[in-house]
Enzyme design. Sequence first.
Site, PDB file in Angstrom:
ATOM      1  CG  ASP A  70       4.660   3.447   3.481  1.00 40.95           C
ATOM      2  OD1 ASP A  70       4.442   2.231   3.412  1.00 40.95           O
ATOM      3  OD2 ASP A  70       3.714   4.274   2.796  1.00 40.95           O
TER       4      ASP A  70
ATOM      5  CD  GLU B  90       7.150  -0.041   1.488  1.00 34.91           C
ATOM      6  OE1 GLU B  90       6.588  -0.893   0.715  1.00 34.91           O
ATOM      7  OE2 GLU B  90       6.807   1.247   1.572  1.00 34.91           O
TER       8      GLU B  90
END
Length: 744
Positions: A323, A377
């Site tokens: 992330d 991401e």
Amino acid sequence: MITEDDIHLFAQGSWNRSWEKMGAHPDVQEGVEGWRFCVWAPEVKSVSVIGDFNGWDVNANHLEQLPTGGLWQGFVAGLAQGDLYKYVIETEDGKLLYKADPYGFFAEKVPGTASRLMDVRGYEWGDASWMADRSSSDHMKKPLNIYEVHLGSWRRHGDEPQGDPDENGNYPGPMDPFPAQRGEYYTYDDLSVELVDYVREMGYTHIEILPVQEHPFDGSWGYQGTGYYAATSRYGEPKQLMHLIDACHQAGIGVILDWVPGGFCADAQGLATFNGHMLYEREIHPNWGTHKFDFGRGEVRSFLVSNVLYWIEQFHADGIRMDGVSSMLYLNFGVDDPGQKKFNKYGTEEDLDASAFIRQVNHTVGTLHPDVMMMAEESTAWPLVTYPAEDGGLAFHYKWDMGWMNDTLHYMQTDFPWRPGNHSLLTFSIMYAFSENFILPLSHDEVVHGKCSLIGRMPGDWWRQFAGLRTLAFYQMTHPGAKLNFMGNEIAQFIEWRYYESIQWFLTDEYETHAKHQQFIKALNHLYTAQPALYELGYVQEGFEWIDPNNNEQSIISFVRHGDNPDEDLVVLINFDPAYYETFQMGVPREGDYQEIFNTDAVEFGGSGKGNTAKLSSHPEPMHGFDNSIELCIPPLAGIVLKRTGKSSYVPPKPKKTTRKTTTTKKTTAKATTTKAASTKATTATKTATTKKATTAKKSSTATASTRSAAAKTAAATKKASSTTKKSTTSAKKAAPKTPSTSA
């Protein structure tokens, strides 16, 4: 116990399995059972362990400091699994800090903040077949269709408010900063049955779980953690999470875990200012208030690299989605003031420590577990995210395509009359689609914070909204790249996702349109896994070929998806407008008979039932750069898939005799007869005078001129007729693709 080699590797940033000795572990010393502890806390006066077992007495169980490395360790006898504990750290200025164990494997349920003693060893896995297949296959040649799940709100037991009401008997509502939880959590064991059965039936290949690392605030969804090694206690114990993943594997479903090395929350019991000043962190994130890891410290890198291997090795994770990669890579991520911007030694904004750490993680996983997928991401245009480190890349396998997501959603929420002007939003993604290995995400981030649910973005009436949502899902599934959808997208939930309650499963029970949409997604998922052309070459240019990307006036695109076997190729056409075309001409890559194998406008999906039930035979009329074309019906606001079934059944019409040929024959016969008569007459009249011959010659000349004049007129008339016919044909060809439409 901790060795000198361990200390050296820890400080160097390459102690890859530090969790095996750091934290709390059951042990036997001098014949006495107990638990040994080890924690990193340099530059402090003392460290002790407190808990239920010693009445939380700060002075009861002190740890000893090792000569080097800033490590403290000790043994406490008579402890039992499940006991609560914390470290008490006495700072240099005498302040006492009460910290949860950074390497703790389990934690007290919120709002509690202590760690729990837990031995995570000894789970008996039943996924040997899955793991063997994973290690012997190439995940980039297999379908990757991900169902993104927040375990706490996928489904719940009941929907009654949890907790205590205020003095007036009211529970906090949806718009309150801390709304009441509704219903009770499903446990890991509950999910190992219901979630697994649902995902398998729906046809997804993987689930991606929002962070399951321990976190104090439900509203952070797990992205601001306190326990990187602790599976959250909200849903059960660590071995129950192992059982959930095991059940997924036995059902043929892969598991991807969200992992958050970008930063952690500022809560007092966590990693923040662990020894009284910044230790694990370097700075505070300017937008989120989270603490950003100091990737320049070897101990921090050892903590994080070990952590990713912990989830892969102890929990059999098939993939790790990292992330917030952008927030790690840029020194000035979130910094708007030019005066506060920082630059590295090369004068750029790259955080060199962070990029080196990312490469280290991906290299370590790639070396030890080459069959595990690493996903980024990353929301910017950072180059070479999925390229090898030796080529200057970050060495991920996949990157989320945020550009595709933003462009596509912007286009889909545009009302139909204005879509022609935004047509490039549909086609631009192919310009860069193969520059990285992309995943097309329609994730949790797109259905929260006022962005609306996916169906809430669709323009038009009820029918057009559902048709538009089907078209969006179909476009995602047929576009190159892997797929990801957040839970609730498949039932067309109108409200935004709410982490404190279950998604609205009652919609499929009470409303036919929602039930049919769920059946559509199920059929679409199974189409994807059944058709190799949709995934075998999903990350290379050879897997995609445009037929017509430029039909913005009708909001129609068409393309070919290629697989390893040309016989598996698919022709895809998508109509993003409610117009319906009974006859439409389109080029095809090969001659042959084509069968419609999927249609989003099918009645069973909630559509109008327009489509092509009969076979479509190509004919040798060039179009869209191909030698052959077909005529087909295009349903309104829908997509179709065609597949070649064999050679074309088209039979060209027999050529007809033309008037020109008949006239020419008659003229030739008449001319021959005249010549023969003239010859006979000349033979008979051999004794005719020279004057008579001259007269006869004059008459013959006149007749010939007359014949030529008539022939010229006939030829002119024929040429004019031919020109008129050709012009009419050309006009018809240009108009063919723009057959007058019928509004749905």
